[in-house]
Design an enzyme around this catalytic site. Sequence first.
Site, PDB file in Angstrom:
ATOM      1  N   LYS A 174       0.253  -1.228   0.049  1.00  8.03           N
ATOM      2  CA  LYS A 174      -0.005  -0.056  -0.008  1.00  8.03           C
ATOM      3  C   LYS A 174       1.034   1.364  -0.058  1.00  8.03           C
ATOM      4  O   LYS A 174       2.332   0.629   0.362  1.00  8.03           O
ATOM      5  CB  LYS A 174      -1.288   0.046   1.281  1.00  8.03           C
ATOM      6  CG  LYS A 174      -0.148   0.450   2.435  1.00  8.03           C
ATOM      7  CD  LYS A 174      -0.526   0.045   3.897  1.00  8.03           C
ATOM      8  CE  LYS A 174      -0.031   1.032   4.958  1.00  8.03           C
ATOM      9  NZ  LYS A 174       0.051   2.178   5.467  1.00  8.03           N
ATOM     10  N   ASP A 203      -1.171  -6.113   2.789  1.00  9.09           N
ATOM     11  CA  ASP A 203      -2.318  -5.656   4.800  1.00  9.09           C
ATOM     12  C   ASP A 203      -1.249  -6.496   5.785  1.00  9.09           C
ATOM     13  O   ASP A 203      -1.704  -7.647   5.726  1.00  9.09           O
ATOM     14  CB  ASP A 203      -3.057  -5.574   3.320  1.00  9.09           C
ATOM     15  CG  ASP A 203      -3.814  -4.754   5.549  1.00  9.09           C
ATOM     16  OD1 ASP A 203      -3.297  -4.967   6.583  1.00  9.09           O
ATOM     17  OD2 ASP A 203      -5.039  -4.257   5.163  1.00  9.09           O
ATOM     18  N   HIS A 204      -0.010  -5.140   6.381  1.00  7.00           N
ATOM     19  CA  HIS A 204       0.923  -6.763   6.885  1.00  7.00           C
ATOM     20  C   HIS A 204      -0.345  -7.103   7.925  1.00  7.00           C
ATOM     21  O   HIS A 204       0.768  -7.779   8.914  1.00  7.00           O
ATOM     22  CB  HIS A 204       2.086  -5.636   7.215  1.00  7.00           C
ATOM     23  CG  HIS A 204       2.419  -4.441   8.140  1.00  7.00           C
ATOM     24  ND1 HIS A 204       1.545  -3.693   7.966  1.00  7.00           N
ATOM     25  CD2 HIS A 204       2.755  -4.647   9.763  1.00  7.00           C
ATOM     26  CE1 HIS A 204       2.013  -2.702   8.869  1.00  7.00           C
ATOM     27  NE2 HIS A 204       1.891  -3.580  10.024  1.00  7.00           N
ATOM     28  N   GLU A 242      -1.751   4.580  17.933  1.00  8.53           N
ATOM     29  CA  GLU A 242       0.399   4.223  18.120  1.00  8.53           C
ATOM     30  C   GLU A 242       0.957   5.992  18.857  1.00  8.53           C
ATOM     31  O   GLU A 242       0.419   6.829  18.672  1.00  8.53           O
ATOM     32  CB  GLU A 242       0.189   4.972  16.586  1.00  8.53           C
ATOM     33  CG  GLU A 242       0.240   3.969  15.661  1.00  8.53           C
ATOM     34  CD  GLU A 242       0.925   3.900  14.012  1.00  8.53           C
ATOM     35  OE1 GLU A 242       2.067   3.396  13.853  1.00  8.53           O
ATOM     36  OE2 GLU A 242       0.234   4.923  14.034  1.00  8.53           O
ATOM     37  N   HIS A 266      -6.208  -1.694   7.208  1.00 11.23           N
ATOM     38  CA  HIS A 266      -5.670  -2.085   8.462  1.00 11.23           C
ATOM     39  C   HIS A 266      -7.070  -2.671   8.866  1.00 11.23           C
ATOM     40  O   HIS A 266      -7.199  -3.446   9.101  1.00 11.23           O
ATOM     41  CB  HIS A 266      -5.219  -2.203   9.054  1.00 11.23           C
ATOM     42  CG  HIS A 266      -3.217  -2.116   8.593  1.00 11.23           C
ATOM     43  ND1 HIS A 266      -2.808  -2.568   7.517  1.00 11.23           N
ATOM     44  CD2 HIS A 266      -2.663  -1.311   8.744  1.00 11.23           C
ATOM     45  CE1 HIS A 266      -1.581  -2.604   7.384  1.00 11.23           C
ATOM     46  NE2 HIS A 266      -1.110  -0.931   7.707  1.00 11.23           N
ATOM     47  N   LYS A 364      -1.799   8.583  15.642  1.00 12.36           N
ATOM     48  CA  LYS A 364      -0.588   9.232  15.996  1.00 12.36           C
ATOM     49  C   LYS A 364      -0.065  10.083  17.302  1.00 12.36           C
ATOM     50  O   LYS A 364      -1.048  10.516  17.398  1.00 12.36           O
ATOM     51  CB  LYS A 364       0.532  10.121  14.928  1.00 12.36           C
ATOM     52  CG  LYS A 364       0.237   9.194  13.282  1.00 12.36           C
ATOM     53  CD  LYS A 364       1.401   7.908  12.544  1.00 12.36           C
ATOM     54  CE  LYS A 364       1.559   7.482  12.050  1.00 12.36           C
ATOM     55  NZ  LYS A 364       1.933   6.417  11.820  1.00 12.36           N
TER      56      LYS A 364
HETATM   57  C1  BG6 Z   1       1.514   1.024   8.638  1.00 14.41           C
HETATM   58  C2  BG6 Z   1       1.234   2.986   8.614  1.00 14.41           C
HETATM   59  O1  BG6 Z   1       0.461   0.401   7.493  1.00 14.41           O
HETATM   60  O2  BG6 Z   1       1.477   0.445   9.387  1.00 14.41           O
HETATM   61  C3  BG6 Z   1       2.298   3.326   9.619  1.00 14.41           C
HETATM   62  O3  BG6 Z   1       1.786   2.977   7.645  1.00 14.41           O
HETATM   63  C4  BG6 Z   1       1.770   2.321  10.724  1.00 14.41           C
HETATM   64  O4  BG6 Z   1       1.408   4.731   9.563  1.00 14.41           O
HETATM   65  C5  BG6 Z   1       2.632   0.811  11.124  1.00 14.41           C
HETATM   66  O5  BG6 Z   1       2.913   3.102  11.826  1.00 14.41           O
HETATM   67  C6  BG6 Z   1       2.221   0.297  12.026  1.00 14.41           C
HETATM   68  O6  BG6 Z   1       2.020  -0.959  12.007  1.00 14.41           O
HETATM   69  P1  BG6 Z   1       2.188  -1.664  13.025  1.00 14.41           P
HETATM   70  O7  BG6 Z   1       2.724  -2.687  12.861  1.00 14.41           O
HETATM   71  O8  BG6 Z   1       3.673  -1.474  14.236  1.00 14.41           O
HETATM   72  O9  BG6 Z   1       1.224  -1.358  14.292  1.00 14.41           O
END
Ligand code: BG6
Length: 512
Positions: A174, A203-204, A242, A266, A364
């Site tokens: 993405k 989409d991790h 976050e 997500h 954030k």
């Molecule tokens: C990403 C976003 O997809 O996910 C970032 O672009 C975000 O802005 C990140 O910080 C958070 O990933 P995780 O795995 O640390 O929750």
Amino acid sequence: MTDSDTWTNPLRDTANDRRLPRIAGPSGLVIFGVTGDLSRKKLMPAVYDLANRGLLPPGFSLVGFARRDWEDEDFAQVVHDAVREHARTPFREEVWQQLAEGMRFIPGQFDDDEAFKRLGETIAELDTARGTGGNFAFYLSVPPKFFPQVVRQLKRHGLADAPAGSWRRAVIEKPFGRDLATAEELNAVVHEVFPPREVFRIDHYLGKETVQNILALRFANTLFEPIWNRGYVDHVQITMAEDIGIGGRAGYYDGIGSARDVIQNHLLQLLALTAMEEPADFDADALMAEKLKVLKAVKLPDDLERHTVRGQYTAGWQGGEKVGGYLEEEGIDPQSRTDTYAAVRLEVDNRRWAGVPFYLRTGKRLGRRVTEIAVVFQRAPHSPFDTTDTQELGHNALVIRVQPDEGVTVRFGSKVPGTQMEIRDVTMDFAYGESFTESSPEAYERLLLDVLLGDANLFPRHQEVEESWRILDPVEEFWDTHGRPAPYPAGTWGPDEADEMLARDGRTWRRP
Ligand code: BG6
């Protein structure tokens, strides 16, 4: 059949035994944009961790492509440093050596035909020297504006066409567009070159163990599903908070904002997994069909003024340190109206969920880092206990803690010992760390392995991506034409307007 029959049965289908490790067959990975942050912090360490766990084939090869004047050894050194710094599993020299032998680097720009020619020669050389069998995945870890150029170059140089009996796949990260129209364009360009089945969109969040556990929790148990509906659920809160700011990502983030950055992907995927019906099986097509069906049922409220909130962090305190506001971050336009906080109320217009709000929020520089899905149940319809004794009692809730402290919590009321009938909230906890000795793989380990195996379960298809933009676009359009994001000091839980949004519905946000 007894247990021992299962173990000795020669006809047992080992290919489908989910207890056995899934090991990738002969293959290689080409990373475009190999000098970027994602590549160093996530992809390179994940490749090493997979190799260390014995899940990659012995001849696995890693090819970097970037605009640097590097030799293969320089590239291997960069991977080495990234692995040393970010890998999850311990460093083992013999694993590293075997992996390093299969590393190649192609210096070049995306419009450089010579470089793509060299890439083709390198792939052929690896097929011979390392037995990669013509099977290559191309990971586009580059800004989306370069996707068309890179995929067309792959096509032009014959690299996207799999030789007989082998495969070629594209992996894209993405943002998949910035709205429905651009996402459709992007998908069309990629599909001109790679058939949809060979395109893996990352989409991790779907690679996280706790996210995969949503389906296990719901569909492998009898306990939860009977009450997982409008008859018992009051509302659902999905939070991705976050504590970090935007770091060095001004170029990507400004003008995109929190809703496009994480709600579109997500959080809507988390909503889909929470709200969808049981798939016919755990196959990519069946899963996609159910996720798509539920995303299609998602509706925005008519009054976006009342049911959406966006915010932007100002200077404040985080973890005992004074931090600057968004507009003071390096590279940010001081007039920027980009949201760093977003909250929306959605509804899922179907028989199971009609009338149950799904509140999604992300931000954030919030109080702490936490991602969770809280299914908040209705109060008991009648209480035989004196109301004064139960006044501290909240709603029953089931909370899936995606991160950190991965696990599941159930909250319910319990009698306080020694008192007559005072009832207070207590929690029952399942923590991954306590119940399992295995540590969870990183999301990218799982997802890279799945790409090499051709297993598409955990990758959103283009229809889901487009459906998610269909949901978000009106919110972004509304925000574009209505005022500015509400300020909130760093280290707090977002703007007051978000609390007011829930208060109007007679509810409050959880403070995880
Ligand atoms: C990403 C976003 O997809 O996910 C970032 O672009 C975000 O802005 C990140 O910080 C958070 O990933 P995780 O795995 O640390 O929750």
